[in-house]
Structure formats: structure tokens, C-alpha cells
Design a protein around this motif. Structure first.
Motif, PDB file in Angstrom:
ATOM      1  N   ARG A 469       0.823  -1.208   0.000  1.00  0.00           N
ATOM      2  CA  ARG A 469       0.000   0.000   0.000  1.00  0.00           C
ATOM      3  C   ARG A 469       0.859   1.261   0.000  1.00  0.00           C
ATOM      4  O   ARG A 469       0.548   2.239  -0.679  1.00  0.00           O
ATOM      5  N   ARG A 472       2.851   1.144  -3.440  1.00  0.00           N
ATOM      6  CA  ARG A 472       1.980   0.925  -4.607  1.00  0.00           C
ATOM      7  C   ARG A 472       2.640  -0.020  -5.609  1.00  0.00           C
ATOM      8  O   ARG A 472       2.732   0.248  -6.803  1.00  0.00           O
ATOM      9  N   THR A 633      -4.995  -3.837  -6.430  1.00  0.00           N
ATOM     10  CA  THR A 633      -5.315  -2.411  -6.342  1.00  0.00           C
ATOM     11  C   THR A 633      -6.734  -2.196  -5.809  1.00  0.00           C
ATOM     12  O   THR A 633      -6.985  -1.243  -5.074  1.00  0.00           O
ATOM     13  N   ARG A 634      -7.648  -3.101  -6.188  1.00  0.00           N
ATOM     14  CA  ARG A 634      -9.027  -2.966  -5.709  1.00  0.00           C
ATOM     15  C   ARG A 634      -9.128  -3.275  -4.222  1.00  0.00           C
ATOM     16  O   ARG A 634      -9.784  -2.562  -3.466  1.00  0.00           O
ATOM     17  N   ARG A 637      -7.194  -0.605  -2.331  1.00  0.00           N
ATOM     18  CA  ARG A 637      -7.676   0.733  -2.664  1.00  0.00           C
ATOM     19  C   ARG A 637      -6.530   1.721  -2.883  1.00  0.00           C
ATOM     20  O   ARG A 637      -6.450   2.772  -2.252  1.00  0.00           O
ATOM     21  N   THR A 639      -3.932   3.518  -6.033  1.00  0.00           N
ATOM     22  CA  THR A 639      -3.798   3.844  -7.453  1.00  0.00           C
ATOM     23  C   THR A 639      -2.406   3.452  -7.920  1.00  0.00           C
ATOM     24  O   THR A 639      -1.420   3.887  -7.322  1.00  0.00           O
TER      25      THR A 639
END
Length: 654
Positions: A469, A472, A633-634, A637, A639
Motif C-alpha cells: 500500500r 503501490r 489495487t481494488r 484501494r 492507485t
């Protein structure tokens, strides 16, 4: 221990007498003098189990030349102190002080006495260690900032450390806390708090250099560096859960204290620090006349060379690390040998050990194996193994037999002796084996068994999720974890090479080789280094991500990221290194071993691994660094990172 109230995992205190040449224990009057001293010593320890040549039939208590004899004392442990013999040792020492047998003094020694670093404690206090480390840190910060800003990270540490101590004080109402937690909190807290403040202040200064006003610079540094601090602090906290979840109370207390260090440090760095920068930041730049640059020419040059020779840098780094890892394959977990722990012990304890070793009795008697037997049973006779079983060592239907060999229990020969004793006990129905050497194996199983694998697996999973997270990316966290494994293995290799094998311990610590690495040290090194080294990985990679997202090529993002964080990381690592060196001022050999592993690991990690290998791998793997599957990514959460296209304008630098 439950039946007799003494012994168990607490090795005995040992009183030793080395008679003058020409005199033996069978000389006229010698036994009478020894009996008087033994009676006085026994009276000083109510409830203690005792054994000597007077309580047994035993030549086991007399050296081959008849000149050296000893007595074993198992006092009732004092559990209101971290030292179970905190009251017994002074009482026994006072009882035999000034006493002699045939003109020879009586020396009190023992495994716990030698390991304690001396009856007086010796070494430097927590305050002295912390002040020394803080002074060294101030020198480093003064070089980095060249202004009053150097005082700001220290101020954050001054707030964070006492606050952490308040939390530890509160914990003492619900659990026992080891005294060593004071040293770890003070010194690790100093390094961590300075690290976090250093990152935020450096980014604030960078934003000011690019023309931002003070308030905007504070907000930007909080949004970028502050975010890195939060993720880093949580990662360190998660890694220290490995200690907090162990079944060993001593290590649990270090884990609880360790959990507070990063949490308090990140709280102070993300709340108080921005307020101070907003109110006084520009004035703290004195005596500078113009904004200072935040890009390191040295580390920019190193990064350019690394990305230009990425394969050579990767292979070269891995070869150096492989050499450092090699010794770890001979790692021997156990209590350090008596000769090594005696290096910091008091004169009396060392004299007792020397009498035992010079006479041929050997150091093995300092940590006997204890066998609980049915009262009517006997152990089979064992070659090279001495035993004692005084009549007073009986309770109801059980009796205790102490067994030992001349050699160190942690040596190969000592482990063979323990196996011999265990094999003999198996032939006696109802026999149970205990004592310090036997509990070493139980300790290793409890500490490094299946439960630890579950704990480590959980920590790895949580860390990967947090870093995925934060960065990313899926690959960057995996790479960071792999580098951490290499870093830890190299640190263990250094520990084995230096302490277990004794390369450099005499000039550095005035100590011989330990022959073994203390049972709990590798886990403590893992918990502390795993989180601290991940700090630096997060600092570096978040900056590389930012530069890449601003439109720079992968190689240029690496160069710019290292150029802007390299000095920060090495300065923070140097401060932590100095703090760990100060931790080595603690007299106990165990803590010196821990400080060596942490100091070597943090410097190695911040330079060779994070400064060379990590950027080389980022450059080598290219776009794979930011691989982020859509399902991830979903769920998280986030980008995915992407560069602006040729039709988009990269975010402008102020």
C-alpha cells in the motif's frame, strides 16, 4: 524446582579453594577448616541445597592432584528481582570473605556471577550511554545541517524517550519488565526518533530550497516524509511483535518496550515536529545565510555509477554479502563459554573459574545437568561424567542427582556429555532431566520452534500488505523482504565470525571467543534490524517512486532518489550505529553480542544493501518494480504508479 524450591534453570553458586603446593584435601586439618567455611556459607543461605566433598562420598569435588575442591550452593531464588540470586550472592560472598583453608582464600563464582558482569554491575549507566550517543548524534547532525536545525531531531528524541519510559512504567503494573529494556528504549529510541525527525526536517528544507514558503514546506514535508514515517513506524512496530509474542518473559518485555519506541517516535515526529517547524523553522537555519542544498553529490555519483553498472553492482554486492553469510552455517546457539563471560566479571569470580580450569575440574561444573529420579533409583555409571547426590537432596519419593563433565556445556564435547546423561536417564523409569544445559535445548525449541514460524509468517504478510500500500507495488515489498533476509544473514555471519569464532574480540572487547551465540540474541537482532532496515527501504523507495511518478526515467528516478535520501539514510544509520556501540558499554557479554550484531547490521544495510544493491535491482528490473495486479489495487484501494504520457505535463517542482 517445584518440589525442591531451588535449582531448575538457575545454575549453582560455586565456592572454590585452591590449596597451596604440597597440601591436599587429605592433609591434616584441611577438612576441618573446609567444614567450618562450608557450615558458615550454608548458614548464610537458608533453604539452599548444598553439596561438597563433605556431603557426598565424592572425589567428584576434588581435582586429580587433590589441591582443589569446591562446593555447590543452590539458593532459593529471589523472584522480586531480575537477578534470582540478588540477595544470595552478597550473603554467600560476605559469609566466606576473609575465610581461608590452609591459608588459601575461598573464591565465589558461578555461571550467573560471571554472566552478570560483576557484582557491582560495572559498565556504563543508561544515562551515560544515552548522553554519549546523543553527543555523537549531535556531531553527525551538525555536519548534516550546519545550523541550529541540528538540535531539532535531538529535541524530538528528548520528548519521545521519556514518553516511552512512561509507557513502560505503566506496563510494569501488568507484567514484569527486564532491566535491559531501559538501555534498548533509550538508545534505539534515540536513533529511531532522530531518524524520523531527520527525514521530515530534510524534506522541509528541500521544499524551502525550491522556493516554497514556510507553511507550504511544512505541509508538503508532512504529506510526503510524514507519510513515510507513519508507514515506517508501523512496520517497525509489526517486526517487534516477534519478540512480544514469544513464550519467554524476558524477550516479551523487550518486545513490549520495542513496540512503544516507534509508535511514540512517529507520533512526536508527525505532530510536535511540524508545529515547531511552522513556528520557528526559518530561524533555526542560523547561522546559514542561504538555503542549504539537500542533494548529496557523493550519493548522486554513487547512484549514477550503480545504474550505469547495474549488473556489476548487483553481482559484486551479492559476492561480498555471500562472504559475510558463510560463517552463519557454523552458528552455535547456546550460553557463551565461561572464559568469555569472565572477561567482565569481578576478580573473585574470575579467580574461582581459573582455579577450576587450571586444576582440571573444568568449567562444566558451573552448569550441571540435574536429573530428578525416584528415591530408590540410581543413574548408571557414565565415563567422563561426575555426579553427586547428597542424602539431603531427597523430597518424598524423589531425589536429585547433579551430573557434569569437565568441558563447557555449549561445546561439542559438552553436548555429547548431555546426550550421555540423557541416555542414562532414559534407562531409569520415571527419570526427568533438567538443569541449565538441558534447558538450553528446551529454550531453543520454545523460541525457534513452529510457533515462531507462524509469528514470522504473520509479520511478513502484514509487512507486505503495508508496504504494498505504501509503495503501490507488489514487487518492491517482496524485493525489500528478500534484501532483509540477506541483510540479517550477513549480520548473523558477522556475529558468528566475531564472537563465536573470536576474530577481533580480544582487541575490541578484551574477551576470548564465546564458542556460541547467546540463545535469544538472533531473534532480538531479527526483530530490531528487520524493522529498522525496512525504515531505510521505505525512505529510499518512496522517494524513487515520487521521482518516477514526476516523469523521470527509471534510472534517473533512482539517481535522484538516492541523491536525495542517501545522505539522510547514512546519517541516520551512523547515529543508530553509535547508539548500538554505546549499548555495548553494558557489562554483560550477552548484551555486547547483541550490540555487535545490531551495529554491524545497520551499517551494512544502510550502505552496501540499500545504497548499492537495492538501487541496482530497481534499475535492473525496470517496469516490473511497479507491477500491481488489478485485484490487489481494488482490495488495497490504491492507485498504481504511472508516469505522465507525452501529452501530459509532469507535476511542476516549486
Amino acid at each position: 524446582m517445584e518440589r525442591f524450591g531451588t535449582g531448575g534453570n538457575n545454575p549453582p553458586l560455586v565456592a572454590v579453594v585452591r590449596l597451596p603446593p604440597g597440601t591436599t584435601v587429605d592433609s591434616p586439618g584441611v577438612r576441618g577448616e573446609f567444614a567450618a567455611v562450608f557450615e558458615r556459607a550454608t548458614a548464610s543461605l537458608p533453604g539452599a541445597r548444598t553439596a561438597s566433598l563433605l556431603t557426598d562420598d565424592g572425589r567428584a569435588f576434588v581435582s586429580a592432584d587433590g589441591r582443589t575442591t569446591f562446593a555447590l550452593f543452590y539458593p532459593v531464588p529471589e523472584y522480586t528481582s531480575s537477578d534470582p540470586y540478588a540477595k544470595a550472592l552478597p550473603a554467600l560472598t560476605q559469609a566466606v570473605a576473609g575465610e581461608s583453608v590452609a591459608g588459601s582464600p575461598v573464591h565465589v563464582t558461578g555461571a550467573s556471577v560471571l554472566a552478570s558482569g560483576g557484582e557491582s554491575g560495572g559498565g556504563s549507566s543508561v544515562l551515560v550511554e544515552t548522553l554519549a550517543a546523543a553527543a555523537a548524534a549531535l556531531v553527525v547532525l551538525a555536519i548534516v545541517f550546519g545550523s541550529l536545525l541540528a538540535l531539532l531531531p535531538l529535541l524530538i528524541a528528548v520528548v519521545a524517550i521519556p514518553t516511552t519510559f512512561l509507557g513502560i512504567y505503566a506496563l510494569t503494573y501488568v507484567t514484569d519488565m527486564s532491566t535491559i529494556t531501559r538501555n534498548i528504549v533509550a538508545l534505539v529510541g534515540l536513533g529511531v526518533a532522530i531518524d524520523y525527525a531527520l527525514l521530515v526536517v530534510t524534506r522541509w528544507r528541500e521544499e524551502r530550497t525550491h522556493g516554497a514558503d514556510n507553511r507550504a514546506a511544512v505541509l508538503k514535508s508532512s504529506a510526503t516524509a510524514g507519510r513515510s514515517v507513519v508507514f515506517s513506524g508501523i512496520t517497525v512496530t509489526v517486526s517487534l511483535a516477534a519478540l512480544a509474542l514469544t513464550p519467554v518473559p524476558f524477550l516479551r518485555s523487550i518486545g513490549y518496550a520495542g513496540l512503544l519506541i516507534p509508535l511514540v517516535s512517529l507520533a512526536v515526529s508527525t505532530t510536535l515536529l511540524p508545529v515547531i517547524l511552522d513556528a520557528f523553522g526559518p530561524r533555526l537555519e542560523w547561522p546559514r545565510k542561504k538555503p542549504a542544498g539537500t542533494v548529496s553529490r557523493l550519493w548522486t555519483g554513487v547512484a549514477r555509477w550503480v545504474v550505469g553498472h547495474r549488473i556489476l553492482a548487483t553481482v559484486g554486492s551479492l559476492m561480498v554479502l555471500a562472504l559475510l553469510v558463510v560463517p552463519v552455517f557454523s552458528l552455535n546457539l547456546g550460553e557463551p563459554q565461561a572464559d568469555a563471560t569472565a572477561a567482565t566479571a569481578d576478580v573473585e569470580a574470575r579467580a574461582g573459574l581459573r582455579a577450576l580450569t587450571d586444576s582440571g575440574i573444568g568449567p562444566g561444573v558451573l552448569r550441571p545437568t540435574e536429573v530428578l529420579l525416584p528415591a530408590d533409583a540410581n543413574l548408571p555409571v557414565m565415563k567422563t561424567i561426575s555426579t553427586t547426590a547428597p542424602a539431603a537432596w531427597r523430597r518424598d519419593t524423589f531425589r536429585v542427582v547433579d551430573a557434569w563433565s569437565a568441558v563447557e556445556p555449549t561445546s561439542d564435547a559438552g553436548k555429547d556429555a548431555l546426550r550421555t546423561i540423557r541416555d542414562a536417564a532414559r534407562r531409569v523409569p520415571g527419570a526427568r532431566v533438567g538443569g541449565s544445559p538441558a534447558q538450553d535445548g528446551d529454550f531453543i525449541h520454545a523460541l525457534y520452534g513452529p510457533d515462531l514460524l507462524i509469528i514470522v509468517a504473520a509479520i511478513v504478510i502484514v509487512t507486505v500488505v503495508l508496504l504494498t500500500r505504501a509503495l503501490r507495488s507488489v514487487w518492491l515489498p517482496i524485493k525489500a523482504l528478500l534484501l532483509n533476509v540477506v541483510s540479517l544473514a550477513a549480520s548473523y555471519g558477522v556475529l558468528t565470525f566475531v564472537w563465536q569464532e573470536g576474530h577481533g574480540t580480544r582487541p575490541l572487547f578484551s574477551s576470548p571467543a564465546t564458542g556460541a551465540i547467546t540463545l535469544w540474541v538472533p531473534l532480538a537482532v531479527f526483530a530490531l534490524l528487520f524493522g529498522l532496515s525496512m525504515d531505510y527501504e521505505v525512505f529510499i523507495l518512496t522517494r524513487i517512486n515520487e521521482e518516477y511518478e514526476n516523469g523521470h526515467s527509471i534510472d534517473e528516478a533512482v539517481v535522484r532518489g538516492i541523491g536525495r535520501t542517501g545522505r539522510l539514510v547514512t546519517s541516520g544509520a551512523l547515529i543508530l550505529f553509535l547508539a548500538f556501540v554505546a549499548l555495548g558499554g553494558v557489562p554483560q557479554t550477552d548484551v555486547k553480542i547483541l550490540s555487535t550484531g545490531l551495529a554491524a547490521g545497520i551499517i551494512l544495510d544502510a550502505t552496501l544493501i540499500r545504497g548499492v544493491l537495492a538501487p541496482a535491482l530497481v534499475s535492473l528490473f525496470g517496469r516490473l518494480n511497479w507491477w500491481m495486479p488489478a485485484p490487489v489495487t481494488r482490495v488495497l484501494r490504491v492507485t498504481p504508479i504511472r508516469q505522465p504520457t507525452t501529452h501530459e505535463t509532469p507535476p511542476a517542482r516549486r
